[in-house]
Design a protein around this motif. Structure first.
Motif, PDB file in Angstrom:
ATOM      1  N   LEU A 362      33.029  41.482  42.221  1.00 28.36           N
ATOM      2  CA  LEU A 362      34.023  40.429  42.390  1.00 28.36           C
ATOM      3  C   LEU A 362      33.918  39.401  41.264  1.00 28.36           C
ATOM      4  O   LEU A 362      32.849  38.881  40.985  1.00 28.36           O
ATOM      5  N   GLY A 363      35.050  39.126  40.634  1.00 29.46           N
ATOM      6  CA  GLY A 363      35.099  38.154  39.551  1.00 29.46           C
ATOM      7  C   GLY A 363      34.784  38.713  38.182  1.00 29.46           C
ATOM      8  O   GLY A 363      34.858  37.984  37.181  1.00 29.46           O
ATOM      9  N   HIS A 364      34.473  40.001  38.096  1.00 24.73           N
ATOM     10  CA  HIS A 364      34.027  40.584  36.837  1.00 24.73           C
ATOM     11  C   HIS A 364      35.053  41.496  36.181  1.00 24.73           C
ATOM     12  O   HIS A 364      34.763  42.094  35.136  1.00 24.73           O
ATOM     13  N   PHE A 365      36.233  41.640  36.785  1.00 25.68           N
ATOM     14  CA  PHE A 365      37.239  42.507  36.174  1.00 25.68           C
ATOM     15  C   PHE A 365      37.904  41.786  35.002  1.00 25.68           C
ATOM     16  O   PHE A 365      37.985  40.556  34.971  1.00 25.68           O
ATOM     17  N   PRO A 366      38.403  42.558  34.027  1.00 25.79           N
ATOM     18  CA  PRO A 366      38.926  41.932  32.806  1.00 25.79           C
ATOM     19  C   PRO A 366      40.238  41.185  33.027  1.00 25.79           C
ATOM     20  O   PRO A 366      40.870  41.305  34.080  1.00 25.79           O
ATOM     21  N   ARG A 367      40.628  40.413  32.042  1.00 24.70           N
ATOM     22  CA  ARG A 367      41.888  39.685  32.064  1.00 24.70           C
ATOM     23  C   ARG A 367      43.036  40.678  32.273  1.00 24.70           C
ATOM     24  O   ARG A 367      43.043  41.759  31.706  1.00 24.70           O
ATOM     25  N   GLY A 368      44.010  40.267  33.052  1.00 25.46           N
ATOM     26  CA  GLY A 368      45.114  41.165  33.379  1.00 25.46           C
ATOM     27  C   GLY A 368      44.963  41.816  34.737  1.00 25.46           C
ATOM     28  O   GLY A 368      45.872  42.510  35.191  1.00 25.46           O
ATOM     29  N   ARG A 402      37.063  28.954  42.192  1.00 25.88           N
ATOM     30  CA  ARG A 402      36.897  28.774  40.753  1.00 25.88           C
ATOM     31  C   ARG A 402      35.474  29.010  40.276  1.00 25.88           C
ATOM     32  O   ARG A 402      35.210  29.008  39.076  1.00 25.88           O
ATOM     33  N   ASP A 403      34.557  29.222  41.218  1.00 30.44           N
ATOM     34  CA  ASP A 403      33.224  29.684  40.821  1.00 30.44           C
ATOM     35  C   ASP A 403      33.274  31.115  40.322  1.00 30.44           C
ATOM     36  O   ASP A 403      32.359  31.577  39.629  1.00 30.44           O
ATOM     37  N   LEU A 404      34.342  31.825  40.670  1.00 27.04           N
ATOM     38  CA  LEU A 404      34.510  33.229  40.287  1.00 27.04           C
ATOM     39  C   LEU A 404      35.717  33.453  39.386  1.00 27.04           C
ATOM     40  O   LEU A 404      35.725  34.370  38.569  1.00 27.04           O
ATOM     41  N   PHE A 405      36.759  32.633  39.562  1.00 27.04           N
ATOM     42  CA  PHE A 405      38.017  32.825  38.847  1.00 27.04           C
ATOM     43  C   PHE A 405      38.421  31.498  38.204  1.00 27.04           C
ATOM     44  O   PHE A 405      39.029  30.649  38.855  1.00 27.04           O
ATOM     45  N   SER A 406      38.091  31.317  36.957  1.00 26.39           N
ATOM     46  CA  SER A 406      38.367  30.063  36.267  1.00 26.39           C
ATOM     47  C   SER A 406      39.857  29.770  36.270  1.00 26.39           C
ATOM     48  O   SER A 406      40.685  30.650  35.982  1.00 26.39           O
ATOM     49  N   GLY A 409      42.279  30.771  33.482  1.00 28.19           N
ATOM     50  CA  GLY A 409      42.954  32.061  33.430  1.00 28.19           C
ATOM     51  C   GLY A 409      44.120  32.186  34.392  1.00 28.19           C
ATOM     52  O   GLY A 409      44.794  33.212  34.413  1.00 28.19           O
ATOM     53  N   TRP A 410      44.320  31.162  35.199  1.00 26.69           N
ATOM     54  CA  TRP A 410      45.466  31.182  36.118  1.00 26.69           C
ATOM     55  C   TRP A 410      46.763  30.996  35.320  1.00 26.69           C
ATOM     56  O   TRP A 410      46.742  30.460  34.221  1.00 26.69           O
ATOM     57  N   PRO A 411      47.926  31.403  35.857  1.00 23.46           N
ATOM     58  CA  PRO A 411      48.124  32.025  37.170  1.00 23.46           C
ATOM     59  C   PRO A 411      47.909  33.543  37.195  1.00 23.46           C
ATOM     60  O   PRO A 411      47.810  34.130  38.251  1.00 23.46           O
ATOM     61  N   ASP A 412      47.828  34.179  35.991  1.00 20.64           N
ATOM     62  CA  ASP A 412      47.721  35.638  36.003  1.00 20.64           C
ATOM     63  C   ASP A 412      46.377  36.122  36.507  1.00 20.64           C
ATOM     64  O   ASP A 412      46.236  37.278  36.895  1.00 20.64           O
ATOM     65  N   LYS A 413      45.367  35.248  36.547  1.00 22.77           N
ATOM     66  CA  LYS A 413      44.038  35.638  37.024  1.00 22.77           C
ATOM     67  C   LYS A 413      43.738  35.026  38.398  1.00 22.77           C
ATOM     68  O   LYS A 413      42.574  34.923  38.802  1.00 22.77           O
ATOM     69  N   PHE A 485      48.202  28.009  51.962  1.00 20.17           N
ATOM     70  CA  PHE A 485      48.113  26.800  51.157  1.00 20.17           C
ATOM     71  C   PHE A 485      46.782  26.684  50.412  1.00 20.17           C
ATOM     72  O   PHE A 485      46.356  25.594  50.047  1.00 20.17           O
ATOM     73  N   SER A 486      46.144  27.827  50.170  1.00 22.55           N
ATOM     74  CA  SER A 486      45.016  27.880  49.241  1.00 22.55           C
ATOM     75  C   SER A 486      45.534  28.303  47.872  1.00 22.55           C
ATOM     76  O   SER A 486      46.615  28.897  47.749  1.00 22.55           O
ATOM     77  N   PHE A 487      44.754  28.017  46.844  1.00 25.55           N
ATOM     78  CA  PHE A 487      45.105  28.467  45.499  1.00 25.55           C
ATOM     79  C   PHE A 487      44.759  29.952  45.392  1.00 25.55           C
ATOM     80  O   PHE A 487      43.609  30.339  45.558  1.00 25.55           O
ATOM     81  N   GLY A 488      45.769  30.751  45.115  1.00 27.74           N
ATOM     82  CA  GLY A 488      45.587  32.188  45.023  1.00 27.74           C
ATOM     83  C   GLY A 488      46.871  32.896  45.376  1.00 27.74           C
ATOM     84  O   GLY A 488      47.913  32.275  45.630  1.00 27.74           O
ATOM     85  N   ILE A 489      46.815  34.213  45.396  1.00 34.26           N
ATOM     86  CA  ILE A 489      47.935  35.047  45.827  1.00 34.26           C
ATOM     87  C   ILE A 489      47.657  35.459  47.268  1.00 34.26           C
ATOM     88  O   ILE A 489      46.684  36.171  47.525  1.00 34.26           O
TER      89      ILE A 489
END
Length: 649
Positions: A362-368, A402-406, A409-413, A485-489
């Motif tokens: 979790l959190g280690h997959f590449p951009r995109g 955001r400890d895992l997903f900066s 890199g949002w919104p695509d990450k 209403f959390s940040f995410g998809i």
């Protein structure tokens, strides 16, 4: 002339005006012949008279779409028919009586030559932005099999999913994206066949490119394209859950459908030639092997090019980046997808783990790539249902992990947040059962996850106790409001909008019946929740999506965030330990729109002092069954175990 038309690539059966090119990768079985079947199942043997790098191929003139075919090999002195791994359609729903002997292979489903001309009526992909995406995960058959307002022939089919009644319901709920459980052809495992059951979910791929025949009225290829086209007309994306981590051929001693008979190197192996099992399914596809990588990439392009799908969710996706025991974000697969002009345009969602060593990524997959965020699931369920008052962890998940997903890199990450998935309890069962009840699966309740983080509120399963029912509904609203209403998809299990129960079964993978089929007969309480959820999704799109955009990328540091006591004072470092009532205030830039979350984890009502200024609009109060448009200004009494979201322009 026809000899010149024969080509090693593309693999599979490829039609042209003069006929059809057949090509198959089979380095471990050179004694292979093409078999063509007529309408009476009579066979014609065709020699594969050309070779190239382990590929055998030939061209057959005057061929038409619909031709059934297979490949004959010799297996232990018996003639066996195997499928084309690149088959783009199957002649019928695959079935056999275990064990799968060579004799049975001739009565098994056959590969079908396919032609992809289709009238897309100038429809285009909806291309929903990440921050506006609301995923609804569903099963093609299960969602419509019991629909009360649909012609019988459409129920449980591709065409059923695009009937006006279903599309109207999806639009009312605010769905932007359907995430379909696997629709590639699959084969039930031998132990299920022995019990006269099926792999209902479809996570046991047979031919990656062939749509599952059991969801078709007559022609799976055309009907699935029609489904995608009609959903696109209504601005609904289609994402396919797809399985490349293993195949339906199972482990050592499992059935032979194609790969095992053609090329043993498709599977990762140990030094003693035993199949490695990083998937829990007996075998593991080896994407460090070029032909394996090729078929995966060819399959993805196939679904995007010919079916216009908008993306993929990859089952046990850590396997895709494996080189034996190690996971590599710069693996050949990730690099190939990133440079592919077709695939880099679609949504890519990873289930970022498998069952092998170093399998949790979790959190280690590449951009995109977006990733299914199980930490959000576990934290939010623990907070609301298990009385685990970890305020800091809850706040971290609320703000987008955001400890895992900066946020850079949002919104695509953005992470893909979820409460319930196809595996595990439905939302209704999360608030109704303390324990799994999987006896119908035939494994003495041993299967399924034991860590459900659920709470039955005093009675296991169904009850008429109004107090318990009220508490359950409030907790459903707590869980769903937190998700939306959390940040995410947000990923929503589609049947949760109907308050569907599986009777406590948290692993209904083999239940092709009322346990899994969506129950559209909603009670009055179910109807209220259905309406509430549709209104909340609409509010998320209008209010939350701009906040996600603003908090993404370079602009993320230009906004106001305050964590507040119920008294209105800002929280200190010491306050993050087991505080039961707190608030989150967010404002855009120096004077833009504002959001306020009031969270009361305690068992008693708590009065909150609000930030000064103009009146706040109440988006939702989860202690209430209805959304209201009322406004408040200075203080708000928050009910026990509930959440309120306020908005101010």
């Amino acid at each position: 002339m026809f000899a010149k038309l024969a080509q090693p690539f593309p693999l599979g059966a490829t039609l042209c005006d003069q006929g059809c090119n057949f090509s198959i990768h089979c380095p471990d079985n050179q004694d292979i012949k093409l078999i063509l079947f007529d309408n009476n199942n009579k066979k014609k043997i065709v020699e594969l008279d050309n070779q190239h790098m382990g590929i055998r191929y030939t061209f057959v003139p005057d061929m038409r779409a619909g031709q059934c075919y297979g490949y004959q090999i010799t297996d232990k002195n018996e003639k066996r028919l195997v499928l084309d791994p690149y088959a783009q359609a199957l002649s019928k729903t695959p079935f056999y009586i275990p064990p799968f002997r060579a004799e049975q292979s001739w009565d098994f489903a056959k590969s079908v030559v396919t032609e992809h001309t289709f009238d897309w009526e100038d429809t285009v992909s909806p291309q929903i932005p990440y921050e506006e995406t609301v995923l609804f995960e569903t099963h093609v058959k299960g969602f419509t099999k019991l629909h009360p307002h649909m012609d019988e022939e459409y129920k449980g089919t591709y065409l059923g999913l695009c009937q006006p009644e279903v599309i109207k319901s999806l639009k009312q709920q605010g769905v932007t994206t359907l995430q379909l459980l696997p629709v590639a052809s699959c084969m039930s495992e031998p132990h299920l066949l022995d019990m006269d059951k099926v792999n209902f979910w479809g996570y046991n791929s047979l031919c990656f490119m062939a749509p599952e025949p059991r969801y078709a009225i007559a022609d799976a290829v055309t009907e699935m394209k029609t489904m995608v086209r009609e959903l696109h007309k209504n601005d609904i994306e289609v994402i396919l859950d797809i399985v490349f981590n293993h195949t339906a051929e199972g482990g050592d001693g499992g059935p032979q459908f194609h790969f095992k008979s053609l090329d043993k190197n498709y599977y990762l192996q140990t030094t003693d030639k035993k199949l490695l099992n990083y998937t829990g399914c007996g075998n593991t596809l080896d994407l460090t092997y070029q032909p394996s990588l090729n078929i995966v990439l060819d399959t993805l392009r196939h679904w995007v090019t010919h079916y216009h799908v908008d993306g993929f969710r990859f089952d046990l996706a850590a396997t895709l980046g494996r080189d034996r025991h190690y996971f590599n974000t710069r693996s050949a697969f990730f690099m190939a997808v990133a440079q592919d002009p077709i695939l880099k345009k679609v949504k890519l969602i990873a289930e970022p783990w498998d069952v092998g060593p170093n399998g949790y990524q979790l959190g280690h997959f590449p951009r995109g790539w977006n990733e299914c965020n199980d930490k959000f699931r576990d934290t939010v369920k623990s907070y609301w249902l298990c009385n685990k008052n970890d305020v800091k962890e809850f706040a971290t998940r609320l703000m987008g992990s955001r400890d895992l997903f900066s946020a850079g890199g949002w919104p695509d990450k953005l992470p893909v947040n979820f409460i319930s998935y196809h595996d595990g309890f439905t939302l209704e069962d999360l608030v109704s059962y303390n324990h799994k009840h999987n006896h119908a699966n035939g494994e003495n309740n041993r299967d399924g996850h034991g860590d459900n983080r659920s709470y039955n509120h005093g009675v296991e399963g169904e009850t008429n106790n109004l107090t318990i029912l009220y508490r359950r509904e409030r907790q459903k609203r707590n869980l769903m409001a937190t998700l939306l209403f959390s940040f995410g998809i947000p990923h929503i299990l589609a049947v949760d909008s109907l308050s569907h129960t599986q009777g406590g079964n948290n692993n209904a993978y083999c239940q092709d019946n009322e346990i899994s089929w969506a129950n559209w007969e909603m009670s009055h309480g179910d109807e209220l929740f259905h309406t509430w959820m549709g209104q909340m999704i609409a509010a998320r799109k209008e209010i939350m999506a701009p906040f996600i955009r603003a908090f993404s990328g370079h602009e993320r540091g230009h906004h106001r965030i305050q964590w507040r006591h119920s008294s209105g004072q800002n929280m200190t470092a010491e306050d993050w330990q087991n505080l039961e009532a707190f608030g989150l205030y967010m404002g855009l830039y120096k004077g833009g729109n504002e959001l306020m979350y009031i969270i009361n984890h305690s068992d008693i009502p708590t009065r909150f002092r609000l930030p000064e200024g103009n009146k706040w609009s109440v988006i939702c109060d989860t202690s209430e069954r209805y959304l209201s448009n009322r406004q408040i200004q200075t203080t708000y009494m928050q009910a026990a175990k509930s959440l309120t979201i306020l908005f101010r322009e």
